[in-house]
Design an enzyme around this catalytic site. Structure first.
Site, PDB file in Angstrom:
ATOM      1  N   GLU A 258      78.473  41.596 -34.667  1.00  0.00           N
ATOM      2  CA  GLU A 258      77.409  41.506 -33.659  1.00  0.00           C
ATOM      3  C   GLU A 258      76.241  42.361 -34.107  1.00  0.00           C
ATOM      4  OE1 GLU A 258      78.193  42.537 -29.528  1.00  0.00           O
ATOM      5  OE2 GLU A 258      80.278  41.901 -29.744  1.00  0.00           O
ATOM      6  N   GLU A 308      72.372  35.254 -20.959  1.00  0.00           N
ATOM      7  CA  GLU A 308      73.525  35.052 -20.073  1.00  0.00           C
ATOM      8  C   GLU A 308      73.278  35.761 -18.741  1.00  0.00           C
ATOM      9  OE1 GLU A 308      77.379  35.579 -22.427  1.00  0.00           O
ATOM     10  OE2 GLU A 308      75.857  36.167 -23.902  1.00  0.00           O
ATOM     11  N   LYS A 311      75.662  38.657 -17.037  1.00  0.00           N
ATOM     12  CA  LYS A 311      75.816  39.971 -17.641  1.00  0.00           C
ATOM     13  C   LYS A 311      75.033  40.981 -16.798  1.00  0.00           C
ATOM     14  CE  LYS A 311      76.889  40.463 -21.798  1.00  0.00           C
ATOM     15  NZ  LYS A 311      76.938  40.715 -23.258  1.00  0.00           N
ATOM     16  N   GLU A 316      70.732  43.451 -21.205  1.00  0.00           N
ATOM     17  CA  GLU A 316      71.976  42.738 -21.507  1.00  0.00           C
ATOM     18  C   GLU A 316      71.868  41.245 -21.247  1.00  0.00           C
ATOM     19  OE1 GLU A 316      74.699  43.766 -22.914  1.00  0.00           O
ATOM     20  OE2 GLU A 316      74.351  45.924 -22.949  1.00  0.00           O
TER      21      GLU A 316
END
Length: 336
Positions: A258, A308, A311, A316
């Site tokens: 990541e 997303e 999250k 984030e």
């Protein structure tokens, strides 16, 4: 969404055409959102974008089915909550392999299976190596040769500056050292999550933005034993390599499982411009290796495919390359 991209995506769905992206540059497929496209459309978007590799945080049979025949290299993770049972129950590990790997192995190109994500050090750390061993045994019993590894955060380091002083922390070393031996015995890399963004955002007055963004024009910010570091990504990665060498993993490779930069959310430096600069600089840079491992391309996975919405609020929710409607947040040049 751009009409040309729509055409490309659905053309790929129909014809099964190959992609021509940069091998070893992948993107994480996070699914913590209630507005994301269906897996078949997501996999087609990977291919239309010339992304050659994908990382899944947990097994999902719908996603795995969509990956059949796609040609994408796949990193498949276990759920952290399954680690204890995978470690203690060999039959559960066998069932896991029979459910999520064996039915797809002929048509899905599995790169690695990672047992656990960022659990070392911590309460689940002791389960990682036994889970890896049980999964490896289950894979071999099924006639499969997928390498088994784990994912760690750079918090496993007790020292990281300068890079040559990299060493695992006293809390992490008792768990990490036998994992290193296990990986070295099979020539399997360790997966590490590397985020210059969080180092920058924690102290933007002390960390140069161009150094954090891998800017090709950045001057050296760190000189270590005569080696000049012009970006934080290399410095972090070489600290991990130094720690591995001190722990007996001199020949062990690292995969960056990541890394990314947020395009919004209010954090220091979180902008579309900076996110685009980081991701594009990264794709161009990782083929060159690091000062400690020059000329050896670093297999790297960008976080993440989508913004997303489930999250935590803030940065984030803003690491995606694409919006949930599959329009680009910014462009990344994945083409070879």
């Amino acid at each position: 969404m751009d009409a040309v991209l729509v055409t490309a995506i659905f053309g790929l769905l129909l014809c099964g055409c190959s992609v021509s992206g940069v091998e070893g540059i992948g993107v994480n497929y996070g699914m913590i959102g209630n507005n994301l496209p269906s897996p078949d459309k997501v996999i087609a978007l990977y291919r239309a974008s010339n992304i050659t590799d994908i990382r899944l945080f947990h097994p999902d049979t719908t996603v795995l089915a969509a990956l059949r025949g796609s040609g994408l290299g796949v990193v498949l993770g276990t759920l952290n909550e399954d680690l204890a049972r995978l470690a203690s129950d060999a039959s559960f590990a066998a069932s896991w392999v029979q459910s999520y790997v064996q039915p797809f192995a002929g048509a899905v190109r599995f790169r690695y299976i990672n047992a656990g994500n960022e659990v070392i050090p911590g309460d689940e750390a002791a389960s990682v190596l036994p889970a890896m061993k049980n999964l490896q045994s289950a894979l071999r019993a099924a006639g499969l040769s997928v390498p088994v590894t784990t994912v760690v955060a750079t918090s496993v380091l007790g020292s990281s500056y300068p890079p040559s002083h990299g060493a695992f922390s006293e809390a992490a070393l008792p768990t990490v050292a036998p994992i290193i031996s296990f990986l070295a015995s099979s020539g399997t890399p360790l997966l590490v999550n590397v985020y210059p963004y969080f180092a920058y955002s924690a102290d933007p007055s002390s960390v140069r933005l161009d150094y954090a963004l891998l800017s090709p024009s950045a001057s050296a910010a760190v000189t270590d034993r005569g080696v000049a570091y012009t970006n934080m990504f290399d410095a972090i990665l070489d600290a991990v390599y130094a720690a591995l060498e001190k722990a007996g993993g001199q020949d062990l490779e690292v995969v960056v499982s990541e890394t990314g930069w947020p395009s919004g959310g209010g954090g220091a430096g979180a902008s579309v411009e900076n996110a685009a600069a980081y991701s594009n600089n990264l794709v161009r840079h990782v083929r060159r290796g690091t000062p400690r491992r020059p000329g050896k391309a670093v297999e790297t996975y960008i976080f993440a495919m989508f913004n997303e919405n489930q999250k935590p609020e803030g940065v984030e929710q803003n690491f995606g390359l694409f919006h949930p409607d599959m329009s680009a947040v910014y462009h990344v040049g994945f083409s070879a």
